[in-house]
Design a protein around this motif. Sequence first.
Motif, short mmCIF file in Angstrom:
data_model
loop_
_atom_site.label_atom_id
_atom_site.label_comp_id
_atom_site.label_asym_id
_atom_site.label_seq_id
_atom_site.Cartn_x
_atom_site.Cartn_y
_atom_site.Cartn_z
N GLY A 53 0.82 -1.21 0.00
CA GLY A 53 0.00 0.00 0.00
C GLY A 53 0.85 1.26 0.00
N TYR A 54 1.89 1.27 0.84
CA TYR A 54 2.78 2.42 0.88
C TYR A 54 3.52 2.60 -0.45
N LYS A 55 3.93 1.49 -1.07
CA LYS A 55 4.62 1.59 -2.35
C LYS A 55 3.70 2.13 -3.43
N ALA A 56 2.44 1.73 -3.41
CA ALA A 56 1.49 2.24 -4.39
C ALA A 56 1.29 3.74 -4.21
N ILE A 57 1.18 4.17 -2.96
CA ILE A 57 1.04 5.60 -2.69
C ILE A 57 2.30 6.35 -3.13
N GLU A 58 3.46 5.79 -2.78
CA GLU A 58 4.73 6.42 -3.15
C GLU A 58 4.84 6.56 -4.67
N ASN A 59 4.52 5.50 -5.39
CA ASN A 59 4.59 5.55 -6.85
C ASN A 59 3.62 6.59 -7.41
N GLY A 60 2.44 6.68 -6.85
CA GLY A 60 1.47 7.67 -7.30
C GLY A 60 1.95 9.09 -7.07
N VAL A 61 2.54 9.33 -5.90
CA VAL A 61 3.03 10.67 -5.59
C VAL A 61 4.20 11.03 -6.49
N VAL A 62 5.14 10.11 -6.65
CA VAL A 62 6.32 10.38 -7.49
C VAL A 62 5.90 10.60 -8.94
N ASP A 63 5.02 9.77 -9.45
CA ASP A 63 4.56 9.94 -10.84
C ASP A 63 3.83 11.27 -11.01
N GLY A 64 3.00 11.61 -10.04
CA GLY A 64 2.30 12.90 -10.09
C GLY A 64 3.26 14.06 -10.07
N TYR A 65 4.28 13.99 -9.22
CA TYR A 65 5.27 15.05 -9.14
C TYR A 65 6.02 15.19 -10.47
N LYS A 66 6.41 14.05 -11.06
CA LYS A 66 7.14 14.09 -12.32
C LYS A 66 6.28 14.71 -13.43
N ARG A 67 5.00 14.38 -13.46
CA ARG A 67 4.11 14.98 -14.47
C ARG A 67 3.99 16.48 -14.27
N ILE A 68 3.86 16.91 -13.02
CA ILE A 68 3.76 18.34 -12.74
C ILE A 68 5.07 19.03 -13.12
N GLU A 69 6.19 18.44 -12.72
CA GLU A 69 7.50 19.03 -13.02
C GLU A 69 7.70 19.16 -14.53
N THR A 70 7.37 18.11 -15.27
CA THR A 70 7.51 18.14 -16.72
C THR A 70 6.62 19.22 -17.32
N GLY A 71 5.39 19.31 -16.86
CA GLY A 71 4.47 20.33 -17.37
C GLY A 71 4.95 21.74 -17.09
N VAL A 72 5.49 21.97 -15.90
CA VAL A 72 5.97 23.30 -15.55
C VAL A 72 7.20 23.66 -16.40
N VAL A 73 8.13 22.73 -16.52
CA VAL A 73 9.34 23.00 -17.30
C VAL A 73 8.99 23.25 -18.76
N GLU A 74 8.13 22.41 -19.32
CA GLU A 74 7.74 22.60 -20.72
C GLU A 74 6.99 23.92 -20.92
N GLY A 75 6.11 24.24 -19.98
CA GLY A 75 5.39 25.51 -20.06
C GLY A 75 6.32 26.70 -19.97
N PHE A 76 7.29 26.65 -19.07
CA PHE A 76 8.25 27.74 -18.93
C PHE A 76 9.10 27.87 -20.19
N THR A 77 9.51 26.74 -20.76
CA THR A 77 10.31 26.76 -21.98
C THR A 77 9.53 27.38 -23.14
N LYS A 78 8.26 27.00 -23.26
CA LYS A 78 7.43 27.58 -24.32
C LYS A 78 7.28 29.09 -24.12
N MET A 79 7.07 29.49 -22.86
CA MET A 79 6.89 30.91 -22.57
C MET A 79 8.16 31.69 -22.90
N THR A 80 9.32 31.19 -22.50
CA THR A 80 10.56 31.92 -22.77
C THR A 80 10.86 31.94 -24.27
N ASP A 81 10.55 30.84 -24.96
CA ASP A 81 10.75 30.82 -26.42
C ASP A 81 9.89 31.88 -27.09
#
Length: 108
Positions: A53-81
């Motif tokens: 159960g803890y591993k499932a929660i951990e994987n969900g949190v990490v995957d969610g964080y990575k998606r948010i991080e990727t979205g923010v970085v890509e959005g910032f890159t598009k904005m600066t471009d």
Amino acid sequence: MCEQNKATQISEEVYKQKAMEHELTDLPEVDLQAVEDGLVSAYHKVEDAVTSGYKAIENGVVDGYKRIETGVVEGFTKMTDKFVEKFLTREGETVEEAKQRMNDTLQE
């Protein structure tokens, strides 16, 4: 009541007397090793369930964080471009060339 039940039943008075004396001769023997094995098995089942159960929660949190991080970085890159394209490029210059020119200027 059948005759066999009458023979095996003890009177309430005898029962109380045995209880007061803590007589344990009528009690069945307990296989302590089997009880311990059962408890250990149950403990491991609970441990495995909690861990998974803890591993499932951990994987969900990490995957969610990575998606948010990727979205923010890509959005910032598009904005600066877009900003560089609109305000900092010279005629015929690409966004990458303008960024490189600006980096070179900052390095000097």
